[in-house]
Write a protein that holds these residues in place. Structure first.
Motif, PDB file in Angstrom:
ATOM      1  N   ARG A  68     -50.298 -39.217   6.928  1.00 38.08           N
ATOM      2  CA  ARG A  68     -50.047 -40.635   6.708  1.00 38.08           C
ATOM      3  C   ARG A  68     -49.877 -41.358   8.034  1.00 38.08           C
ATOM      4  O   ARG A  68     -49.512 -40.754   9.038  1.00 38.08           O
ATOM      5  N   PRO A  69     -50.134 -42.665   8.069  1.00 38.58           N
ATOM      6  CA  PRO A  69     -49.938 -43.440   9.302  1.00 38.58           C
ATOM      7  C   PRO A  69     -48.477 -43.385   9.757  1.00 38.58           C
ATOM      8  O   PRO A  69     -47.560 -43.299   8.944  1.00 38.58           O
ATOM      9  N   VAL A  70     -48.285 -43.424  11.075  1.00 38.42           N
ATOM     10  CA  VAL A  70     -46.958 -43.488  11.676  1.00 38.42           C
ATOM     11  C   VAL A  70     -46.804 -44.899  12.223  1.00 38.42           C
ATOM     12  O   VAL A  70     -47.694 -45.391  12.934  1.00 38.42           O
ATOM     13  N   THR A  71     -45.718 -45.574  11.920  1.00 40.42           N
ATOM     14  CA  THR A  71     -45.553 -46.972  12.328  1.00 40.42           C
ATOM     15  C   THR A  71     -44.270 -47.165  13.138  1.00 40.42           C
ATOM     16  O   THR A  71     -43.283 -46.451  12.948  1.00 40.42           O
ATOM     17  N   GLY A  72     -44.306 -48.164  14.042  1.00 38.25           N
ATOM     18  CA  GLY A  72     -43.146 -48.487  14.866  1.00 38.25           C
ATOM     19  C   GLY A  72     -43.200 -47.783  16.204  1.00 38.25           C
ATOM     20  O   GLY A  72     -43.571 -46.607  16.285  1.00 38.25           O
ATOM     21  N   HIS A  73     -42.859 -48.492  17.313  1.00 37.08           N
ATOM     22  CA  HIS A  73     -43.050 -47.896  18.637  1.00 37.08           C
ATOM     23  C   HIS A  73     -42.155 -46.690  18.903  1.00 37.08           C
ATOM     24  O   HIS A  73     -42.568 -45.760  19.594  1.00 37.08           O
ATOM     25  N   LEU A  74     -40.948 -46.640  18.341  1.00 31.53           N
ATOM     26  CA  LEU A  74     -40.106 -45.465  18.526  1.00 31.53           C
ATOM     27  C   LEU A  74     -40.679 -44.273  17.783  1.00 31.53           C
ATOM     28  O   LEU A  74     -40.781 -43.161  18.335  1.00 31.53           O
ATOM     29  N   GLU A  75     -41.055 -44.476  16.534  1.00 29.10           N
ATOM     30  CA  GLU A  75     -41.605 -43.389  15.723  1.00 29.10           C
ATOM     31  C   GLU A  75     -42.917 -42.870  16.305  1.00 29.10           C
ATOM     32  O   GLU A  75     -43.150 -41.660  16.353  1.00 29.10           O
ATOM     33  N   VAL A  76     -43.776 -43.789  16.753  1.00 31.80           N
ATOM     34  CA  VAL A  76     -45.056 -43.368  17.337  1.00 31.80           C
ATOM     35  C   VAL A  76     -44.826 -42.639  18.648  1.00 31.80           C
ATOM     36  O   VAL A  76     -45.476 -41.624  18.937  1.00 31.80           O
ATOM     37  N   ALA A  77     -43.899 -43.125  19.477  1.00 35.12           N
ATOM     38  CA  ALA A  77     -43.601 -42.458  20.750  1.00 35.12           C
ATOM     39  C   ALA A  77     -43.119 -41.032  20.505  1.00 35.12           C
ATOM     40  O   ALA A  77     -43.551 -40.085  21.184  1.00 35.12           O
ATOM     41  N   ARG A  78     -42.231 -40.857  19.558  1.00 32.52           N
ATOM     42  CA  ARG A  78     -41.744 -39.509  19.228  1.00 32.52           C
ATOM     43  C   ARG A  78     -42.878 -38.632  18.713  1.00 32.52           C
ATOM     44  O   ARG A  78     -42.977 -37.448  19.070  1.00 32.52           O
ATOM     45  N   PHE A  79     -43.729 -39.219  17.878  1.00 34.92           N
ATOM     46  CA  PHE A  79     -44.857 -38.455  17.335  1.00 34.92           C
ATOM     47  C   PHE A  79     -45.804 -38.015  18.453  1.00 34.92           C
ATOM     48  O   PHE A  79     -46.218 -36.851  18.505  1.00 34.92           O
ATOM     49  N   VAL A  80     -46.125 -38.938  19.350  1.00 29.29           N
ATOM     50  CA  VAL A  80     -47.049 -38.633  20.448  1.00 29.29           C
ATOM     51  C   VAL A  80     -46.488 -37.525  21.332  1.00 29.29           C
ATOM     52  O   VAL A  80     -47.202 -36.582  21.706  1.00 29.29           O
ATOM     53  N   LEU A  81     -45.218 -37.614  21.667  1.00 27.18           N
ATOM     54  CA  LEU A  81     -44.620 -36.598  22.527  1.00 27.18           C
ATOM     55  C   LEU A  81     -44.555 -35.247  21.819  1.00 27.18           C
ATOM     56  O   LEU A  81     -44.728 -34.194  22.452  1.00 27.18           O
ATOM     57  N   GLY A  82     -44.329 -35.276  20.509  1.00 21.14           N
ATOM     58  CA  GLY A  82     -44.329 -34.034  19.747  1.00 21.14           C
ATOM     59  C   GLY A  82     -45.689 -33.368  19.750  1.00 21.14           C
ATOM     60  O   GLY A  82     -45.806 -32.150  19.938  1.00 21.14           O
ATOM     61  N   VAL A  83     -46.732 -34.159  19.563  1.00 21.52           N
ATOM     62  CA  VAL A  83     -48.100 -33.631  19.594  1.00 21.52           C
ATOM     63  C   VAL A  83     -48.432 -33.107  20.985  1.00 21.52           C
ATOM     64  O   VAL A  83     -49.039 -32.035  21.145  1.00 21.52           O
ATOM     65  N   ALA A  84     -48.012 -33.851  22.017  1.00 27.33           N
ATOM     66  CA  ALA A  84     -48.303 -33.438  23.395  1.00 27.33           C
ATOM     67  C   ALA A  84     -47.657 -32.093  23.715  1.00 27.33           C
ATOM     68  O   ALA A  84     -48.266 -31.240  24.372  1.00 27.33           O
ATOM     69  N   ARG A  85     -46.429 -31.889  23.249  1.00 31.55           N
ATOM     70  CA  ARG A  85     -45.733 -30.634  23.546  1.00 31.55           C
ATOM     71  C   ARG A  85     -46.434 -29.432  22.929  1.00 31.55           C
ATOM     72  O   ARG A  85     -46.432 -28.339  23.507  1.00 31.55           O
TER      73      ARG A  85
END
Length: 299
Positions: A210-227
């Motif tokens: 599902r889509p991830v919305t909001g800059h905090l939620e997206v930032a956390r998601f991006v960093l999680g994927v990067a790790r």
């Protein structure tokens, strides 16, 4: 002579088919089918080859779109258009750049096949209602009504964005640097508060359903994927896809995922992450796009 006319207008025909179908592979199938029909015609009897070819491609695209709609309704996770690598010149044509952007292509998915064809031909390529009527098998009055309905639908949902440029590429570079450094605040500062992140794995690879919305939620998601996904073997390349700045993530030389960035007012408003391998296997092919000569064509 027949082949020359088809070759001359191929970029235009591909652009129409791609915008109607959202898939480069399906667009190529339509062009192949259309070429076979064209090659069987006595070219001497066709007074306006471009008009004839546009009509054939439109009809074939409509048939194809109706056939694939059921498959897309059963798609696992979020469906995104198949990305196409575009030339920098696409970004110089604001109408063309927006028409192939991920955001608008998603809006076009919500239209009926006929509404989509009418909107694409009229609002993107500038054809008149009468000219379109000959391609979609409707009366001019009906096409006019369809165009009004489709335009109102699109305008209510369209998202503003800036085509690929040095300025947008710089924002992407800063985003990737903040990601590699694990700077959550740095990522948030680069994104709009209501940013949306959409992933497409097609049920074949790991991706957010599902889509991830909001800059905090997206930032956390991006960093999680990067790790979990970015390693010493990962190489990141900058490119232009669908008229938008994008980043290619390659692992051991193989493309693992592709992210296109939607940017407005110097903030990232959308991230479109493609991981479905079926949509990435031809990603290196630069697609020449064309809106034609922007003059009326005779049916």
């Amino acid at each position: 002579m027949t082949e020359d006319a088809f070759t001359e207008h191929r970029a235009l025909l591909f652009t129409i088919a791609y915008e109607m179908l959202g898939s480069a592979a399906d667009a190529e199938d339509v062009l192949q089918e259309s070429y076979l029909r064209w090659s069987a015609v006595d070219a001497g009897t066709v007074e306006h080859p471009r008009a004839y070819l546009v009509r054939v491609v439109t009809r074939q695209s409509l048939n194809h779109l109706r056939a694939v709609r059921a498959r897309r309704e059963e798609y696992v996770g979020t469906w995104l258009p198949e990305p196409i690598r575009t030339e920098p010149a696409v970004s110089e044509d604001a109408v063309l750049a927006e028409s192939v952007s991920m955001a608008l292509m998603l809006v076009l998915e919500t239209l009926s096949p006929t509404e989509r064809a009418v909107f694409v031909l009229h609002d993107v390529f500038g054809y008149s209602h009468g000219e379109i009527a000959a391609s979609v098998g409707k009366t001019e009055a009906t096409v006019r009504q369809i165009a009004h309905r489709a335009r109102r639908h699109v305008q209510a949902r369209r998202r503003r964005f800036e085509p690929d440029s040095e300025a947008t590429r710089d924002i992407v570079r800063r985003f990737l640097l903040a990601t590699s450094a694990g700077e959550i605040q740095g990522l948030m500062d680069l994104m709009a508060p209501d940013v949306v992140q959409i992933s497409d794995g097609g049920g074949k690879v790991s991706a957010a359903r599902r889509p991830v919305t909001g800059h905090l939620e997206v930032a956390r998601f991006v960093l999680g994927v990067a790790r979990t996904s970015i390693t010493a073997a990962t190489r990141i390349e900058h490119a232009t896809y669908n008229g938008m700045p994008a980043a290619r993530f390659l692992t051991n030389g193989e493309l693992d995922w592709l992210v296109a960035f939607e940017i407005h007012d110097q903030r990232i408003t959308g991230l479109y992450a493609l991981r479905n391998p079926d949509k990435l296997h031809r990603d290196d092919m630069v697609r020449p796009l064309d809106r034609g000569e922007q003059r009326p064509w005779k049916p």
